[in-house]
Design a protein around this motif. Structure first.
Motif, PDB file in Angstrom:
ATOM      1  N   ARG A  27      -6.242   8.620  12.360  1.00  0.00           N
ATOM      2  CA  ARG A  27      -5.966   9.282  11.086  1.00  0.00           C
ATOM      3  C   ARG A  27      -4.458   9.510  10.925  1.00  0.00           C
ATOM      4  NH1 ARG A  27     -10.227   9.163   8.019  1.00  0.00           N
ATOM      5  NH2 ARG A  27     -11.503  10.285   9.481  1.00  0.00           N
ATOM      6  N   ARG A  30      -2.866   5.656  11.091  1.00  0.00           N
ATOM      7  CA  ARG A  30      -3.487   4.702  10.176  1.00  0.00           C
ATOM      8  C   ARG A  30      -3.333   3.273  10.705  1.00  0.00           C
ATOM      9  NH1 ARG A  30      -4.502   5.992   5.296  1.00  0.00           N
ATOM     10  NH2 ARG A  30      -3.608   4.103   4.427  1.00  0.00           N
ATOM     11  N   ASP A  31      -3.289   3.150  12.013  1.00  0.00           N
ATOM     12  CA  ASP A  31      -3.121   1.840  12.644  1.00  0.00           C
ATOM     13  C   ASP A  31      -3.913   1.840  13.953  1.00  0.00           C
ATOM     14  OD1 ASP A  31      -2.035  -0.103  14.535  1.00  0.00           O
ATOM     15  OD2 ASP A  31      -0.444  -0.442  13.074  1.00  0.00           O
ATOM     16  N   GLU A  81       6.276   3.442   8.148  1.00  0.00           N
ATOM     17  CA  GLU A  81       6.007   4.124   6.891  1.00  0.00           C
ATOM     18  C   GLU A  81       7.303   4.484   6.190  1.00  0.00           C
ATOM     19  OE1 GLU A  81       2.271   6.545   6.660  1.00  0.00           O
ATOM     20  OE2 GLU A  81       2.857   6.912   8.715  1.00  0.00           O
ATOM     21  N   GLU A 120      -9.567   7.206   2.209  1.00  0.00           N
ATOM     22  CA  GLU A 120      -8.776   6.668   3.321  1.00  0.00           C
ATOM     23  C   GLU A 120      -7.424   6.158   2.824  1.00  0.00           C
ATOM     24  OE1 GLU A 120      -9.194   6.744   6.526  1.00  0.00           O
ATOM     25  OE2 GLU A 120     -11.143   7.699   6.430  1.00  0.00           O
ATOM     26  N   ILE A 124      -2.379   8.168   2.819  1.00  0.00           N
ATOM     27  CA  ILE A 124      -0.979   7.783   2.971  1.00  0.00           C
ATOM     28  C   ILE A 124      -0.065   8.800   2.294  1.00  0.00           C
ATOM     29  CG2 ILE A 124      -0.861   6.361   0.874  1.00  0.00           C
ATOM     30  CD1 ILE A 124       0.693   5.379   4.210  1.00  0.00           C
ATOM     31  N   ARG A 131      -2.398  15.007   7.919  1.00  0.00           N
ATOM     32  CA  ARG A 131      -3.528  14.120   8.242  1.00  0.00           C
ATOM     33  C   ARG A 131      -4.270  14.619   9.482  1.00  0.00           C
ATOM     34  NH1 ARG A 131      -0.061   9.599   6.410  1.00  0.00           N
ATOM     35  NH2 ARG A 131       0.492   9.012   8.532  1.00  0.00           N
TER      36      ARG A 131
END
Lengths: 182, 75
Positions: A27, A30-31, A81, A120, A124, A131
Protein backbone atom coordinates in the motif's frame (compact mmCIF):
# COMPACT_ATOMS: atom_id res chain seq x y z
CA UNK A 1 24.80 -15.50 16.92
CA UNK A 2 21.00 -15.15 16.85
CA UNK A 3 19.17 -17.13 19.50
CA UNK A 4 16.72 -19.84 18.56
CA UNK A 5 13.72 -18.27 20.36
CA UNK A 6 14.05 -15.13 18.25
CA UNK A 7 14.26 -17.17 15.04
CA UNK A 8 11.19 -19.13 16.13
CA UNK A 9 9.30 -15.96 17.02
CA UNK A 10 10.11 -14.43 13.65
CA UNK A 11 9.10 -17.62 11.85
CA UNK A 12 5.73 -17.48 13.61
CA UNK A 13 5.34 -13.86 12.67
CA UNK A 14 6.16 -14.63 9.06
CA UNK A 15 3.45 -17.26 9.04
CA UNK A 16 0.84 -15.19 10.88
CA UNK A 17 1.60 -11.66 9.74
CA UNK A 18 3.57 -12.06 6.51
CA UNK A 19 0.64 -11.26 4.24
CA UNK A 20 -0.37 -8.23 6.31
CA UNK A 21 3.17 -6.91 6.40
CA UNK A 22 3.33 -7.29 2.65
CA UNK A 23 -0.05 -5.57 2.35
CA UNK A 24 1.22 -2.59 4.32
CA UNK A 25 4.40 -2.37 2.25
CA UNK A 26 2.44 -2.73 -0.98
CA UNK A 27 0.00 0.00 0.00
CA UNK A 28 2.85 2.36 0.83
CA UNK A 29 5.03 1.64 -2.19
CA UNK A 30 2.32 0.63 -4.70
CA UNK A 31 4.99 -1.63 -6.19
CA UNK A 32 5.10 -5.40 -5.51
CA UNK A 33 8.88 -5.63 -5.95
CA UNK A 34 9.57 -2.77 -3.56
CA UNK A 35 7.04 -4.22 -1.13
CA UNK A 36 8.62 -7.67 -1.02
CA UNK A 37 12.06 -6.09 -0.60
CA UNK A 38 10.75 -4.02 2.30
CA UNK A 39 9.35 -7.08 4.06
CA UNK A 40 12.53 -9.08 3.52
CA UNK A 41 14.63 -6.17 4.77
CA UNK A 42 12.44 -5.84 7.85
CA UNK A 43 12.94 -9.49 8.80
CA UNK A 44 16.67 -9.21 8.14
CA UNK A 45 16.83 -6.12 10.36
CA UNK A 46 14.93 -7.90 13.12
CA UNK A 47 17.28 -10.83 12.91
CA UNK A 48 20.27 -8.52 13.10
CA UNK A 49 18.90 -6.70 16.13
CA UNK A 50 18.56 -9.60 18.52
CA UNK A 51 18.67 -7.41 21.62
CA UNK A 52 15.66 -5.78 23.13
CA UNK A 53 12.85 -8.10 22.10
CA UNK A 54 10.77 -9.64 24.86
CA UNK A 55 7.88 -11.56 23.43
CA UNK A 56 5.97 -11.74 20.18
CA UNK A 57 3.83 -8.64 20.76
CA UNK A 58 6.79 -6.26 20.91
CA UNK A 59 8.45 -7.95 18.00
CA UNK A 60 5.30 -7.79 15.89
CA UNK A 61 4.88 -4.09 16.60
CA UNK A 62 8.49 -3.43 15.72
CA UNK A 63 8.24 -5.41 12.50
CA UNK A 64 5.31 -3.32 11.31
CA UNK A 65 7.18 -0.14 12.07
CA UNK A 66 10.38 -1.24 10.37
CA UNK A 67 8.43 -2.57 7.37
CA UNK A 68 6.81 0.83 6.99
CA UNK A 69 10.19 2.55 7.28
CA UNK A 70 11.79 0.18 4.79
CA UNK A 71 8.93 0.76 2.36
CA UNK A 72 9.34 4.53 2.60
CA UNK A 73 13.12 4.18 2.22
CA UNK A 74 12.58 2.07 -0.89
CA UNK A 75 10.25 4.68 -2.34
CA UNK A 76 12.76 7.43 -1.73
CA UNK A 77 15.61 5.39 -3.15
CA UNK A 78 13.82 4.68 -6.34
CA UNK A 79 12.28 8.14 -6.49
CA UNK A 80 9.58 6.91 -8.78
CA UNK A 81 6.87 9.16 -7.51
CA UNK A 82 6.47 12.80 -8.19
CA UNK A 83 6.71 14.86 -5.01
CA UNK A 84 3.86 13.93 -2.75
CA UNK A 85 1.88 16.27 -0.56
CA UNK A 86 3.46 16.67 2.85
CA UNK A 87 1.88 14.90 5.79
CA UNK A 88 1.34 18.19 7.60
CA UNK A 89 0.03 20.12 4.61
CA UNK A 90 -2.98 22.24 5.65
CA UNK A 91 -6.21 20.38 5.14
CA UNK A 92 -8.79 22.13 2.99
CA UNK A 93 -11.67 20.11 4.36
CA UNK A 94 -14.48 22.28 2.95
CA UNK A 95 -12.80 22.35 -0.47
CA UNK A 96 -12.41 18.58 -0.53
CA UNK A 97 -15.96 18.11 0.69
CA UNK A 98 -17.27 20.05 -2.30
CA UNK A 99 -16.33 17.18 -4.60
CA UNK A 100 -19.34 15.25 -5.83
CA UNK A 101 -20.21 12.03 -4.07
CA UNK A 102 -18.57 8.94 -5.60
CA UNK A 103 -21.81 7.14 -4.89
CA UNK A 104 -24.05 9.63 -6.68
CA UNK A 105 -24.36 7.39 -9.73
CA UNK A 106 -26.43 4.36 -8.64
CA UNK A 107 -24.97 2.07 -11.30
CA UNK A 108 -21.42 2.89 -10.31
CA UNK A 109 -22.29 2.66 -6.63
CA UNK A 110 -23.26 -0.97 -7.09
CA UNK A 111 -20.12 -1.91 -8.99
CA UNK A 112 -17.84 -2.85 -6.10
CA UNK A 113 -15.06 -4.21 -8.29
CA UNK A 114 -14.86 -1.00 -10.27
CA UNK A 115 -14.92 1.14 -7.14
CA UNK A 116 -12.16 -0.93 -5.55
CA UNK A 117 -10.01 -0.51 -8.66
CA UNK A 118 -10.63 3.22 -8.64
CA UNK A 119 -9.82 3.32 -4.95
CA UNK A 120 -6.45 1.66 -5.53
CA UNK A 121 -5.67 4.17 -8.28
CA UNK A 122 -6.75 7.06 -6.08
CA UNK A 123 -4.27 6.09 -3.35
CA UNK A 124 -1.57 7.85 -5.38
CA UNK A 125 -3.09 11.06 -4.06
CA UNK A 126 -1.99 10.26 -0.53
CA UNK A 127 1.34 10.53 1.21
CA UNK A 128 3.08 7.25 2.14
CA UNK A 129 2.14 7.82 5.78
CA UNK A 130 -1.50 8.39 4.90
CA UNK A 131 -1.49 5.21 2.84
CA UNK A 132 -0.02 3.27 5.74
CA UNK A 133 -2.56 4.64 8.21
CA UNK A 134 -5.37 4.06 5.75
CA UNK A 135 -4.28 0.47 5.09
CA UNK A 136 -3.97 -0.51 8.74
CA UNK A 137 -7.20 1.19 9.85
CA UNK A 138 -9.52 0.80 6.89
CA UNK A 139 -8.31 -2.31 5.11
CA UNK A 140 -6.92 -4.32 8.02
CA UNK A 141 -9.51 -2.91 10.40
CA UNK A 142 -7.11 -2.35 13.29
CA UNK A 143 -8.23 0.01 16.05
CA UNK A 144 -6.71 3.48 16.04
CA UNK A 145 -4.63 2.70 19.12
CA UNK A 146 -3.06 -0.31 17.41
CA UNK A 147 -2.33 1.66 14.23
CA UNK A 148 -0.63 4.27 16.40
CA UNK A 149 1.51 1.66 18.12
CA UNK A 150 2.52 -0.06 14.90
CA UNK A 151 3.54 3.17 13.18
CA UNK A 152 5.02 4.88 16.24
CA UNK A 153 2.50 7.73 16.16
CA UNK A 154 0.12 9.28 18.67
CA UNK A 155 -3.56 8.40 18.30
CA UNK A 156 -4.42 12.01 17.43
CA UNK A 157 -1.89 11.95 14.61
CA UNK A 158 -3.39 8.71 13.30
CA UNK A 159 -6.88 10.22 13.27
CA UNK A 160 -5.57 13.38 11.57
CA UNK A 161 -3.83 11.39 8.81
CA UNK A 162 -6.80 9.06 8.45
CA UNK A 163 -9.15 12.01 8.07
CA UNK A 164 -6.95 13.55 5.38
CA UNK A 165 -6.77 10.23 3.60
CA UNK A 166 -10.53 9.69 3.72
CA UNK A 167 -11.42 13.16 2.46
CA UNK A 168 -8.80 13.08 -0.29
CA UNK A 169 -9.92 9.66 -1.50
CA UNK A 170 -13.57 10.63 -1.47
CA UNK A 171 -12.77 13.78 -3.45
CA UNK A 172 -10.63 11.88 -5.94
CA UNK A 173 -13.23 9.18 -6.47
CA UNK A 174 -16.00 11.73 -6.76
CA UNK A 175 -14.10 13.90 -9.25
CA UNK A 176 -13.42 10.86 -11.37
CA UNK A 177 -17.09 10.01 -11.34
CA UNK A 178 -18.06 13.53 -12.38
CA UNK A 179 -15.57 13.53 -15.29
CA UNK A 180 -16.95 10.26 -16.62
CA UNK A 181 -20.47 11.61 -16.61
CA UNK A 182 -19.54 14.55 -18.82
CA UNK B 1 -20.93 24.37 14.78
CA UNK B 2 -20.46 25.34 11.14
CA UNK B 3 -19.69 23.10 8.17
CA UNK B 4 -15.94 23.79 8.21
CA UNK B 5 -15.64 22.83 11.88
CA UNK B 6 -17.66 19.71 11.34
CA UNK B 7 -15.67 18.61 8.31
CA UNK B 8 -12.42 18.78 10.28
CA UNK B 9 -13.81 16.70 13.15
CA UNK B 10 -15.72 13.96 11.37
CA UNK B 11 -13.07 11.29 11.85
CA UNK B 12 -12.65 12.18 15.53
CA UNK B 13 -16.40 11.61 15.75
CA UNK B 14 -16.48 8.34 13.83
CA UNK B 15 -13.42 7.01 15.69
CA UNK B 16 -15.05 7.64 19.06
CA UNK B 17 -12.58 10.36 20.03
CA UNK B 18 -15.10 13.18 20.38
CA UNK B 19 -16.45 14.03 23.84
CA UNK B 20 -20.17 14.11 24.59
CA UNK B 21 -20.57 17.83 23.92
CA UNK B 22 -18.78 17.59 20.59
CA UNK B 23 -20.79 14.51 19.61
CA UNK B 24 -24.02 16.34 20.37
CA UNK B 25 -22.94 19.37 18.33
CA UNK B 26 -21.89 17.18 15.40
CA UNK B 27 -25.09 15.18 15.46
CA UNK B 28 -27.18 18.34 15.62
CA UNK B 29 -25.36 19.75 12.60
CA UNK B 30 -25.68 16.50 10.67
CA UNK B 31 -29.44 16.44 11.21
CA UNK B 32 -29.74 19.92 9.77
CA UNK B 33 -27.14 19.87 6.96
CA UNK B 34 -27.68 17.45 4.10
CA UNK B 35 -24.30 18.25 2.53
CA UNK B 36 -22.30 17.35 5.62
CA UNK B 37 -24.47 14.31 6.27
CA UNK B 38 -23.73 13.26 2.68
CA UNK B 39 -19.99 13.52 3.28
CA UNK B 40 -20.29 11.56 6.52
CA UNK B 41 -22.24 8.84 4.74
CA UNK B 42 -19.66 8.73 1.93
CA UNK B 43 -16.80 8.25 4.40
CA UNK B 44 -18.74 5.39 5.95
CA UNK B 45 -19.27 3.85 2.50
CA UNK B 46 -15.55 4.28 1.80
CA UNK B 47 -14.73 2.33 4.96
CA UNK B 48 -17.12 -0.44 3.98
CA UNK B 49 -15.64 -0.58 0.48
CA UNK B 50 -12.15 -1.02 1.93
CA UNK B 51 -13.29 -3.96 4.02
CA UNK B 52 -14.21 -5.79 0.81
CA UNK B 53 -10.76 -5.40 -0.78
CA UNK B 54 -8.92 -8.67 -1.33
CA UNK B 55 -5.90 -8.78 0.99
CA UNK B 56 -2.61 -9.11 -0.88
CA UNK B 57 -0.47 -12.20 -0.30
CA UNK B 58 3.25 -12.25 0.28
CA UNK B 59 4.62 -14.03 -2.83
CA UNK B 60 5.69 -17.60 -2.14
CA UNK B 61 9.26 -17.06 -3.31
CA UNK B 62 9.65 -14.05 -1.01
CA UNK B 63 8.28 -16.11 1.87
CA UNK B 64 10.73 -18.90 1.05
CA UNK B 65 13.63 -16.43 0.97
CA UNK B 66 12.72 -15.13 4.42
CA UNK B 67 12.33 -18.67 5.76
CA UNK B 68 15.83 -19.44 4.51
CA UNK B 69 17.11 -16.28 6.14
CA UNK B 70 15.52 -17.25 9.44
CA UNK B 71 17.00 -20.75 9.28
CA UNK B 72 20.40 -19.28 8.54
CA UNK B 73 20.64 -21.26 5.29
CA UNK B 74 22.98 -19.92 2.63
CA UNK B 75 21.23 -18.88 -0.58
Amino acid sequence: MVDAPLRDALAHLLRDEGDRLFGLALRVTRDPDLARDAVQSAFAAALASADGFRGDAALSTWLYRITYNKAVDALRARAREVPLPEDDEPLDAPGLAHAPSPWADPERALDGRRLRAELEAALIELTPLQRAVFDLREVEGLPTSEVATRLGLGEGAVRAQLHRARLRLRARLGSRSAKEER
Amino acid sequence: MNCEELLTRLTDYSEGAADADLCAAIERHLRECTNCEGVRADLERLSRLCRTCDPPRLPDDARADIERLLRGDPR
